[in-house]
Write a protein that holds these residues in place. Structure first.
Motif, PDB file in Angstrom:
ATOM      1  N   VAL A 157     -14.868   5.962   0.338  1.00 42.32           N
ATOM      2  CA  VAL A 157     -14.311   4.482  -0.177  1.00 42.32           C
ATOM      3  C   VAL A 157     -12.831   4.576   0.351  1.00 42.32           C
ATOM      4  O   VAL A 157     -11.956   5.414   0.385  1.00 42.32           O
ATOM      5  CB  VAL A 157     -13.997   4.593  -1.725  1.00 42.32           C
ATOM      6  CG1 VAL A 157     -13.518   3.189  -2.274  1.00 42.32           C
ATOM      7  CG2 VAL A 157     -15.491   4.776  -2.421  1.00 42.32           C
TER       8      VAL A 157
ATOM      9  N   GLU B 281     -11.160  -2.545  -1.737  1.00 38.91           N
ATOM     10  CA  GLU B 281     -11.766  -1.536  -1.218  1.00 38.91           C
ATOM     11  C   GLU B 281     -13.156  -1.707  -1.108  1.00 38.91           C
ATOM     12  O   GLU B 281     -13.674  -2.630  -1.714  1.00 38.91           O
ATOM     13  CB  GLU B 281     -11.666  -0.183  -2.726  1.00 38.91           C
ATOM     14  CG  GLU B 281     -12.183  -0.984  -3.903  1.00 38.91           C
ATOM     15  CD  GLU B 281     -11.963   0.383  -5.050  1.00 38.91           C
ATOM     16  OE1 GLU B 281     -13.114   0.634  -5.227  1.00 38.91           O
ATOM     17  OE2 GLU B 281     -10.707   0.645  -5.409  1.00 38.91           O
ATOM     18  N   LYS B 282     -13.655  -0.660  -0.259  1.00 37.33           N
ATOM     19  CA  LYS B 282     -15.052  -0.824   0.043  1.00 37.33           C
ATOM     20  C   LYS B 282     -15.426   0.559   0.490  1.00 37.33           C
ATOM     21  O   LYS B 282     -14.708   1.319   0.810  1.00 37.33           O
ATOM     22  CB  LYS B 282     -15.376  -1.762   1.074  1.00 37.33           C
ATOM     23  CG  LYS B 282     -15.010  -1.395   2.553  1.00 37.33           C
ATOM     24  CD  LYS B 282     -15.507  -2.698   3.533  1.00 37.33           C
ATOM     25  CE  LYS B 282     -14.898  -2.198   4.897  1.00 37.33           C
ATOM     26  NZ  LYS B 282     -15.201  -3.233   5.811  1.00 37.33           N
ATOM     27  N   THR B 283     -16.977   0.751   0.435  1.00 41.87           N
ATOM     28  CA  THR B 283     -17.566   1.922   0.966  1.00 41.87           C
ATOM     29  C   THR B 283     -18.095   1.793   2.072  1.00 41.87           C
ATOM     30  O   THR B 283     -18.776   1.057   2.589  1.00 41.87           O
ATOM     31  CB  THR B 283     -18.839   2.308  -0.099  1.00 41.87           C
ATOM     32  OG1 THR B 283     -18.070   2.561  -1.667  1.00 41.87           O
ATOM     33  CG2 THR B 283     -19.188   3.687   0.336  1.00 41.87           C
TER      34      THR B 283
END
Length: 325
Positions: A170, A139-141
């Motif tokens: 996100v 996961e990443k923003t």
């Protein structure tokens, strides 16, 4: 014999026979049978540290004992037998040949199914092995890019970029799918003064293969009336030391300025200049030849639009070059 056979040509007799056969079959279903049925199973919570449950179910062939009616429903309608198990109830291990799979211990699977299966008794699981797909999880923003356009009408202009809240989201999914997402876009929206919709809610366009922490965001398009503004500024020479002669020495700057920015503009007027050293930089368009340079503007503020410079270019000479003429 012929007379007996002719009785079967009587429709009423055939109806009674059919009813009797159905009644016998239904009564027969009330007894207990042993049968093999396919049970669709989804495992909940297979994420662990860096893995996530895949998007689907796997089938387990189970030998069960139960009422004929229930077995018939399970055979005809697989969803009737479907169940969702918790990963905490299973013993799993990583597949040595493919790290994207888990091997499920069959005894732990039998115990988990037995505790949840309804209407029948589980005799055993007939699969030789059961594997659960579990892709590597990430996961990443990422930022949100607005696709919101202001349909300018009359004496109105947009001040600055569209403001989104939240401005980031996100994204979650497999490592491959998450790595492919650099930003998320809003759905396209055109707003206008007459509709008073320059503040509102807009949905996000979800990239393929990932989930998002939010599905919509609020937006705000700052608008204001504008007026025309004109000012004459002397042209500065930057990028080199020495004394220069500029002809013409001044240019006229015309632009549209938001009414709310007028005081700020008067206190911090823009500067007109030429980049004398820019002609030596590859890709710089400051110098156009014959001692002529493009006039540039420094100090533009938010709320200025459609800037026009007249003249667009000026001639620049060093003083010693001018003395020799």
């Amino acid at each position: 014999m012929k007379k007996f056979i002719s009785l079967f040509k009587d429709p009423l007799l055939l109806l009674f026979i059919a009813i009797a056969a159905v009644m016998w079959y239904l009564n027969h279903l009330n007894t207990t049978f042993m049968s093999d049925v396919t049970v669709p199973i989804k495992v909940r919570g297979m994420s662990g540290v860096d893995k996530s449950d895949s998007n689907g179910t796997f089938d387990v062939v189970c030998q069960v004992r139960g009422n004929g009616y229930t077995l018939m429903l399970m055979s005809l309608f697989p969803r009737y037998a479907a169940m969702e198990l918790s990963a905490s109830d299973l013993s799993v291990s990583s597949d040595m040949s493919d790290s994207s799979y888990y091997n499920v211990d069959l005894r732990s699977l039998e115990r988990a199914i037995s505790s949840q299966i309804k209407g029948v008794e589980l005799v055993g699981v007939l699969n030789n092995e059961v594997r659960v797909r579990a892709d590597r999880y990430a996961e990443k923003t990422v930022g949100i890019k607005p696709r919101i356009r202001f349909d300018r009408q009359g004496q109105y202009m947009q001040l600055g970029p569209v403001v989104l809240e939240p401005s980031t989201v996100v994204v979650k999914g497999s490592v491959k799918d998450v790595a492919a997402v650099d930003y998320v876009e809003t759905m396209p929206v055109t707003v206008g003064v007459d509709r008073h919709d320059y503040v509102g809610i807009v949905e996000l366009r979800e990239p393929d293969g990932v989930e998002m922490s939010v599905s919509e965001v609020s937006y705000n398009v700052d608008i204001d009336r504008f007026t025309e503004y004109s000012i004459i500024k002397k042209v500065e020479v930057r990028g080199s030391k020495g004394d220069f002669v500029v002809f013409p020495s001044s240019v006229t700057i015309r632009c549209n300025v938001a009414v709310s920015r007028m005081d700020r503009l008067r206190n911090n007027e823009p500067v007109a200049y030429v980049d004398y050293g820019g002609g030596d930089i590859k890709g710089d368009d400051s110098y156009i030849g014959n001692d002529k340079y493009i006039v540039k503007i420094d100090g533009l503020i938010d709320g200025m639009g459609e800037v026009d410079i007249s003249p667009r270019y000026v001639t620049v000479l060093r003083e010693e070059e001018n003395d020799g003429v």
